[in-house]
Design a protein around this motif. Structure first.
Motif, PDB file in Angstrom:
ATOM      1  N   THR A 241      41.162  43.910  52.445  1.00  0.00           N
ATOM      2  CA  THR A 241      39.837  44.386  52.063  1.00  0.00           C
ATOM      3  C   THR A 241      39.448  43.733  50.749  1.00  0.00           C
ATOM      4  O   THR A 241      40.262  43.630  49.835  1.00  0.00           O
ATOM      5  N   VAL A 242      38.194  43.333  50.637  1.00  0.00           N
ATOM      6  CA  VAL A 242      37.677  42.770  49.395  1.00  0.00           C
ATOM      7  C   VAL A 242      36.660  43.748  48.827  1.00  0.00           C
ATOM      8  O   VAL A 242      35.678  44.100  49.490  1.00  0.00           O
ATOM      9  N   GLU A 243      36.911  44.201  47.598  1.00  0.00           N
ATOM     10  CA  GLU A 243      36.002  45.104  46.914  1.00  0.00           C
ATOM     11  C   GLU A 243      34.831  44.319  46.313  1.00  0.00           C
ATOM     12  O   GLU A 243      34.910  43.100  46.145  1.00  0.00           O
ATOM     13  N   GLU A 244      33.786  45.027  45.955  1.00  0.00           N
ATOM     14  CA  GLU A 244      32.585  44.405  45.399  1.00  0.00           C
ATOM     15  C   GLU A 244      32.866  43.596  44.138  1.00  0.00           C
ATOM     16  O   GLU A 244      32.261  42.549  43.909  1.00  0.00           O
ATOM     17  N   ASN A 245      33.823  44.050  43.325  1.00  0.00           N
ATOM     18  CA  ASN A 245      34.120  43.350  42.068  1.00  0.00           C
ATOM     19  C   ASN A 245      35.125  42.202  42.242  1.00  0.00           C
ATOM     20  O   ASN A 245      35.551  41.590  41.276  1.00  0.00           O
ATOM     21  N   GLY A 246      35.519  41.907  43.488  1.00  0.00           N
ATOM     22  CA  GLY A 246      36.439  40.813  43.750  1.00  0.00           C
ATOM     23  C   GLY A 246      37.892  41.218  43.906  1.00  0.00           C
ATOM     24  O   GLY A 246      38.735  40.387  44.242  1.00  0.00           O
ATOM     25  N   THR A 247      38.212  42.477  43.677  1.00  0.00           N
ATOM     26  CA  THR A 247      39.574  42.951  43.872  1.00  0.00           C
ATOM     27  C   THR A 247      39.931  42.853  45.355  1.00  0.00           C
ATOM     28  O   THR A 247      39.135  43.235  46.212  1.00  0.00           O
ATOM     29  N   VAL A 248      41.110  42.331  45.644  1.00  0.00           N
ATOM     30  CA  VAL A 248      41.571  42.204  47.022  1.00  0.00           C
ATOM     31  C   VAL A 248      42.689  43.220  47.243  1.00  0.00           C
ATOM     32  O   VAL A 248      43.675  43.250  46.499  1.00  0.00           O
ATOM     33  N   LEU A 249      42.504  44.062  48.242  1.00  0.00           N
ATOM     34  CA  LEU A 249      43.487  45.068  48.615  1.00  0.00           C
ATOM     35  C   LEU A 249      44.108  44.633  49.935  1.00  0.00           C
ATOM     36  O   LEU A 249      43.398  44.165  50.827  1.00  0.00           O
ATOM     37  N   TYR A 250      45.432  44.773  50.045  1.00  0.00           N
ATOM     38  CA  TYR A 250      46.044  44.452  51.328  1.00  0.00           C
ATOM     39  C   TYR A 250      47.194  45.400  51.630  1.00  0.00           C
ATOM     40  O   TYR A 250      47.781  45.994  50.737  1.00  0.00           O
TER      41      TYR A 250
END
Length: 88
Positions: free
Chosen positions: A13-22
């Motif tokens: 998942t890519v958050e609006e601020n550019g953080t990538v969650l996996y």
């Protein structure tokens, strides 16, 4: 009877601020049937070191983390830090 253990990235998942969650799923299989599954979640912030990160997640990060996204993230972090320091 053959037991195998596999680990796969099953969510990115890519958050609006550019953080990538996996999320990585570790599966224990016996003769093709799943016996158990556990999850491990991780997050990556723009411009973070990607050493040891799965290749498909690195590919997403390299695509998403443009110079503009990294600069905006760093500016937001600096602003948040300044706000915390003025409140204290």
């Amino acid at each position: 009877m053959s037991l195998t253990k596999t680990t796969v990235v099953d969510q990115i998942t890519v958050e609006e601020n550019g953080t990538v969650l996996y999320r990585e799923a570790t599966r224990i299989m016996e003769d093709g049937k799943q016996l158990s599954q556990t999850y491990h979640r991780s997050s990556l912030t723009p411009a973070q070191d990607l050493t040891g990160v799965p290749a498909n997640v690195v590919a997403i990060c390299n695509t998403v983390w443009t110079a503009e996204v990294v600069a905006a993230y760093q500016a937001a972090q600096a602003a948040a830090e300044a706000a915390r320091n003025t409140v204290a």
